[in-house]
Design a protein around this motif. Sequence first.
Motif, mmCIF file in Angstrom:
data_model
loop_
_atom_site.group_PDB
_atom_site.id
_atom_site.type_symbol
_atom_site.label_atom_id
_atom_site.label_comp_id
_atom_site.label_asym_id
_atom_site.label_seq_id
_atom_site.Cartn_x
_atom_site.Cartn_y
_atom_site.Cartn_z
ATOM 1 N N ASN A 45 1.311 -1.247 -0.111
ATOM 2 C CA ASN A 45 0.211 -0.071 0.179
ATOM 3 C C ASN A 45 0.822 1.398 -0.094
ATOM 4 O OD1 ASN A 45 -2.422 -1.204 0.105
ATOM 5 N ND2 ASN A 45 -1.899 -1.673 2.071
ATOM 6 N N TYR A 46 0.789 1.748 -1.585
ATOM 7 C CA TYR A 46 1.662 2.980 -1.242
ATOM 8 C C TYR A 46 0.592 4.645 -1.061
ATOM 9 C CZ TYR A 46 4.514 0.201 -3.579
ATOM 10 O OH TYR A 46 5.436 -0.874 -4.759
ATOM 11 N N THR A 47 1.112 5.280 -0.025
ATOM 12 C CA THR A 47 0.742 6.912 -0.585
ATOM 13 C C THR A 47 1.618 7.375 -2.011
ATOM 14 O OG1 THR A 47 2.551 8.046 1.044
ATOM 15 C CG2 THR A 47 0.858 6.475 2.148
ATOM 16 N N LEU A 48 0.775 8.921 -1.856
ATOM 17 C CA LEU A 48 1.481 9.925 -2.904
ATOM 18 C C LEU A 48 2.717 9.475 -2.632
ATOM 19 C CD1 LEU A 48 1.355 11.431 -5.750
ATOM 20 C CD2 LEU A 48 0.582 12.765 -4.000
ATOM 21 N N GLU A 49 3.454 10.250 -1.623
ATOM 22 C CA GLU A 49 4.381 10.532 -1.151
ATOM 23 C C GLU A 49 5.392 9.106 -1.982
ATOM 24 O OE1 GLU A 49 6.801 12.221 3.085
ATOM 25 O OE2 GLU A 49 5.193 11.312 3.452
ATOM 26 N N LEU A 52 6.094 8.775 -5.188
ATOM 27 C CA LEU A 52 6.893 10.112 -5.407
ATOM 28 C C LEU A 52 8.552 9.727 -5.059
ATOM 29 C CD1 LEU A 52 4.640 12.789 -5.480
ATOM 30 C CD2 LEU A 52 5.585 12.075 -6.727
ATOM 31 N N ILE A 53 8.887 9.709 -3.988
ATOM 32 C CA ILE A 53 10.006 9.449 -2.736
ATOM 33 C C ILE A 53 10.954 7.656 -3.526
ATOM 34 C CG2 ILE A 53 11.182 8.516 -1.045
ATOM 35 C CD1 ILE A 53 9.230 10.415 0.531
ATOM 36 N N TYR A 54 9.825 7.080 -3.828
ATOM 37 C CA TYR A 54 10.489 5.611 -4.666
ATOM 38 C C TYR A 54 10.692 6.410 -6.166
ATOM 39 C CZ TYR A 54 9.869 1.974 -1.088
ATOM 40 O OH TYR A 54 9.224 1.598 -0.005
ATOM 41 N N ALA A 55 10.209 6.753 -6.746
ATOM 42 C CA ALA A 55 10.382 7.432 -8.053
ATOM 43 C C ALA A 55 11.951 7.851 -8.523
ATOM 44 C CB ALA A 55 9.213 7.990 -8.536
ATOM 45 N N ILE A 102 5.132 18.011 -0.332
ATOM 46 C CA ILE A 102 6.130 16.795 0.153
ATOM 47 C C ILE A 102 7.283 17.090 -0.085
ATOM 48 C CG2 ILE A 102 7.008 13.898 0.016
ATOM 49 C CD1 ILE A 102 3.803 14.198 -2.107
ATOM 50 N N GLU A 103 8.432 17.235 0.919
ATOM 51 C CA GLU A 103 10.219 17.541 0.594
ATOM 52 C C GLU A 103 10.690 16.875 -0.202
ATOM 53 O OE1 GLU A 103 14.003 18.122 3.791
ATOM 54 O OE2 GLU A 103 12.211 17.826 4.640
ATOM 55 N N ILE A 104 11.326 16.924 -1.574
ATOM 56 C CA ILE A 104 12.623 15.857 -2.228
ATOM 57 C C ILE A 104 12.762 15.518 -1.563
ATOM 58 C CG2 ILE A 104 13.130 16.402 -4.580
ATOM 59 C CD1 ILE A 104 11.948 18.628 -5.040
ATOM 60 N N PRO A 105 13.435 13.991 -1.351
ATOM 61 C CA PRO A 105 14.962 13.503 -1.081
ATOM 62 C C PRO A 105 15.678 14.204 -1.336
ATOM 63 C CG PRO A 105 13.749 11.728 -2.041
ATOM 64 C CD PRO A 105 12.644 12.962 -2.747
ATOM 65 N N ALA A 106 16.665 14.760 -0.209
ATOM 66 C CA ALA A 106 18.214 13.916 -0.551
ATOM 67 C C ALA A 106 18.831 12.641 -1.923
ATOM 68 C CB ALA A 106 19.616 14.362 0.130
ATOM 69 N N ASP A 107 19.154 13.509 -2.459
ATOM 70 C CA ASP A 107 20.377 12.285 -3.759
ATOM 71 C C ASP A 107 21.082 11.160 -2.922
ATOM 72 O OD1 ASP A 107 20.896 10.202 -5.371
ATOM 73 O OD2 ASP A 107 21.838 12.100 -6.670
ATOM 74 N N THR A 108 20.350 10.275 -2.158
ATOM 75 C CA THR A 108 21.748 9.751 -1.906
ATOM 76 C C THR A 108 22.602 8.190 -2.480
ATOM 77 O OG1 THR A 108 20.259 8.169 0.276
ATOM 78 C CG2 THR A 108 21.288 10.452 0.998
ATOM 79 N N SER A 109 22.065 8.355 -3.682
ATOM 80 C CA SER A 109 22.041 7.840 -4.218
ATOM 81 C C SER A 109 23.938 6.387 -3.921
ATOM 82 C CB SER A 109 22.118 7.741 -5.627
ATOM 83 O OG SER A 109 22.736 8.273 -6.545
#
Length: 180
Positions: A45-49, A52-55, A102-109
Amino acid sequence: MAKLINKKTLIWVTILGVVGVLFGGSVNVLAEGDYGAQGAKEVENYTLEDMLIYAIQDEYLARAEYELIMEEYGEQRPFSNIIEAEEYHIELLKPLFEKYNIEIPADTSEKHVVVAESLETAFKTGVQAEIDNIGMYEKFLEKDLTDDVKNVFEKLMRGSENHLTAFEQGLERPNNGKNQ
């Protein structure tokens, strides 16, 4: 206790790396499991947040993988073209984060990738990464989404389908790194 946790984490990362090498040498060895398309696989079950974060994490990850591949094996197609596409994909996602507050997560890739053992492995990794990415978007598109989110996810999925084709074609070329 902190040393034990760090040692356990190091052991698991090492095990994952060895498994990756044994089964085709993946670039995508995760230091943390809940990231990008791999993390999205574990959620029902995904929320919109969440979506978007996984994407955006997966787009960050793809960009980082392809940058690392080019650092190791030189700048070449399709990696150089697809990195540009990943940048575009990230830019498509950012307005959705802003619109839905929704806060854009930092790029920790960079914490989630290691270099492929050969160029052939890099192409195989690209194929698998795009398959995983497409699967993630297919799951997201099954949800009840607003038109703007649905349109972006559909564009990103089509882009991944094109990238998949490019990597598959790269595997067919004689100069893709086989025997290196």
